[in-house]
Design an enzyme around this catalytic site. Sequence first.
Site, PDB file in Angstrom:
ATOM      1  N   SER A 594       1.081  -1.252   0.083  1.00  0.00           N
ATOM      2  CA  SER A 594       0.044  -0.120   0.019  1.00  0.00           C
ATOM      3  C   SER A 594       1.410   1.425  -0.055  1.00  0.00           C
ATOM      4  O   SER A 594       1.760   1.825  -1.090  1.00  0.00           O
ATOM      5  CB  SER A 594      -1.016  -0.140   1.148  1.00  0.00           C
ATOM      6  OG  SER A 594      -1.997   0.790   0.686  1.00  0.00           O
ATOM      7  N   ASP A 679      -9.649  -3.505  -5.140  1.00  0.00           N
ATOM      8  CA  ASP A 679      -9.575  -2.674  -3.946  1.00  0.00           C
ATOM      9  C   ASP A 679     -10.716  -1.147  -4.062  1.00  0.00           C
ATOM     10  O   ASP A 679     -10.054  -0.664  -4.775  1.00  0.00           O
ATOM     11  CB  ASP A 679      -7.608  -2.182  -4.646  1.00  0.00           C
ATOM     12  CG  ASP A 679      -7.170  -2.067  -2.518  1.00  0.00           C
ATOM     13  OD1 ASP A 679      -7.956  -0.775  -2.251  1.00  0.00           O
ATOM     14  OD2 ASP A 679      -6.237  -2.081  -3.215  1.00  0.00           O
ATOM     15  N   HIS A 714      -8.009  -4.819  -1.184  1.00  0.00           N
ATOM     16  CA  HIS A 714      -6.390  -3.858  -0.677  1.00  0.00           C
ATOM     17  C   HIS A 714      -6.082  -5.305  -0.235  1.00  0.00           C
ATOM     18  O   HIS A 714      -5.115  -5.148   0.269  1.00  0.00           O
ATOM     19  CB  HIS A 714      -6.604  -2.854   0.372  1.00  0.00           C
ATOM     20  CG  HIS A 714      -5.778  -1.755   0.144  1.00  0.00           C
ATOM     21  ND1 HIS A 714      -5.361  -1.552  -0.791  1.00  0.00           N
ATOM     22  CD2 HIS A 714      -5.688  -1.779   1.210  1.00  0.00           C
ATOM     23  CE1 HIS A 714      -4.102  -1.153  -0.160  1.00  0.00           C
ATOM     24  NE2 HIS A 714      -4.308  -1.376   1.577  1.00  0.00           N
TER      25      HIS A 714
END
Length: 746
Positions: A594, A679, A714
């Site tokens: 991320s 995501d 995600h």
Amino acid sequence: MHLGRIAIQLHASAPLLFSRRATATALVLPHSRRAAFAMAATPPVARKVPRELAQHGDVRVDNYYWLRDDSRSHPDVLAHLRAENLYTATIMSDVKNLEDEIYAEIRARIKEDDIGAPLRKGQYYYYNRTLTGKEYVQHCRRLVPTDAPVTVYDVMPTGPNAPHEHIILDENVKAEGHDYYSIGAFKVSPNGKLVAYAQDTKGDEIYTVYVIDAESGKFVGQPLEGITSDIEWAGDDHLVYITMDAILRPDKVWLHMLESNQSDDICLYHEKDDMFSLGLQTSESKQYLFVESGSKNTSFIFYLDISKQSKELVVLTPRVYGIDTTASHRGNHFYIKRRSEEFYNSELIACPLDNVAETTVLLPHRESVKIQSFQLFENHIAVYERQNGLPKVTAYRLPATGEPIGQLQGGREIDFVDPAYDVEPEQSQFGSSVVRFHYSSMRTPPSVFDYDMDSGVSVLKKIDTVLGGFDASNYVTERNWAAASDGTQIPMTILYRKDRVNLDGSDPMLLYGYGSYEICIDPSFGRSRFSLVDRGFIYVIAHIRGGGEMGRKWYEDGKLLNKRNTFTDFIACAEHLIENKYCSKEKLCINGRSAGGLLMGAVLNMRPDLFKAAVAGVPFVDVLTTMLDPTIPLTTSEWEEWGDPRKEEYYYYMKSYSPVDNVKAQGYPNILVTAGLNDPRVMYSEPAKYVAKLRELKTDDNLLLFKCELGAGHFSKSGRFEKLREDAFTYAFILKALGMAPKAAL
């Protein structure tokens, strides 16, 4: 945009070598299979459709903008992602046995049939149970026996005479028919008769809330659609929940009466400022519900008195730019943690319920100690803080309700044994003198302790069993410090197996980093990483600026126009580890997810010579384009994190490090990039564009693989064993890149 391995040596010409091997193998394959294999072993080339992006007189050309599709269903986009997945699977096929071996190792460390530490609430003990072979948990409870002895440390009876276990909800049953399944909230009503749970079946973090009878499991009323996982009970017959706007910003808080239509729900507050998002929290006393509206710099609070018939929000702390507050309740006072520019590490204050403007300082601001959070009890308060990069927990006794309160004195600080560790608050009983916390280190398995704040005695309630011959005494954890380019000392936590490493520069290493959002990456336990460590790897976490490990200023020195410190800190840690013979450039691998994937992309552009392999998970790599687009989730709320590139100063600063914008014609290490099609935090198109541009420009023949989960978001896949597959795949890639993977026949 909130993180395994021996024979044939891979080198710079690895993909070419695979191509040759494929050709040789093809001699014994049917023609159709030979053609299919050759095609699959060829890196996909994304077509180029130039798109000019102009801002502040600067023009960027994005050849791969077409990969972004808001519906996530464009045939050309899906075809490209599937081609990337096929290519990755083909290139990794020769280490599939190794991946399977690592997966089996990781799974073998898990006690699959287990229960969590039970917590007493009302007349029940609540806990989660896992079953052998099952991906998800069961939510269970047992009645508290009427003749149970009264002790400080509550113990759930077991054995043949113990009360019957009741399964409230079996996630394994609910997950049937879904590729992805996640429960984001599981909330029992105050009277224990009902349960509200939030369910996500796509990975897009848009939840449906169901209310069920805790005994029968029957649904109560209709589900609530399209909400966040933030839900709280306001009495036994009302729920408070939050919905999102078009860019998935939590912007409205609602009151729902059970068995009424969602369309009839009352909007308690609408946050119209698109840099602010809403959150919910209930006081430990269960008497008040707090609604927080916050940005990255500012937050203010409303409260709702649950006992009152009219459910209305009342302002507790006002909206003042730069002031950040969180609150709870005990007796006739609200307790508030307050941060400001002056009190940047926060102070703890209290105010009477009937005069919130009259405040008393309980814990003053301290330059060396950051107050992270606190837990209230009937007679105590437990304060979670950070000092010198490490968590600490201090318990104080509070004056009786109605007595004057003042600065806290004579606290008991809980002792921890490891040189570096992770401590997190667990739910506790408000009326008890016992605070429950979760503890682990990189060599200490996850443990739940009950600490008596009166006696200072800790009792271990639960420690996760680690199978597979794990022995904590085989491993060493230590802290080390690297000097950043400006002289700042950057802490690192190091794990290795003492009988498998030489510490002479010859050992392989995996270096992990994050460094954003004031998030503390504390050294917690991870079963998976022992498949590397037991193969002689040294595992290191770099606690770089942009995180919150060393206090608020640590965060501020790694954000906005200081963001490059995050990247140079990580590089300094890598160089320090090499100089001090923990590893070498030839065996240094790096990993981040991320915002940590942004870190990976930035340092690979800045110092590609320093690393052998990199894994960038769901990476936030198209920083400038994303932050210029307010229609993308999280953009507006994150201008206070990265900067608003509509302002020229921020535009050019962000352009200087945005990974996609700085890919250039140079050699890069072996790279694995991952994404999730659903995501909502980092659009799949960011890593897809990043890989496409790397393929276009990089001058080396090292591995460049892209894997996109087409049914996840995600946080990758949802099942507990499915997640282990991702770890096994990642470790197999790292071992392959280092030439430590055994050769397998195609």
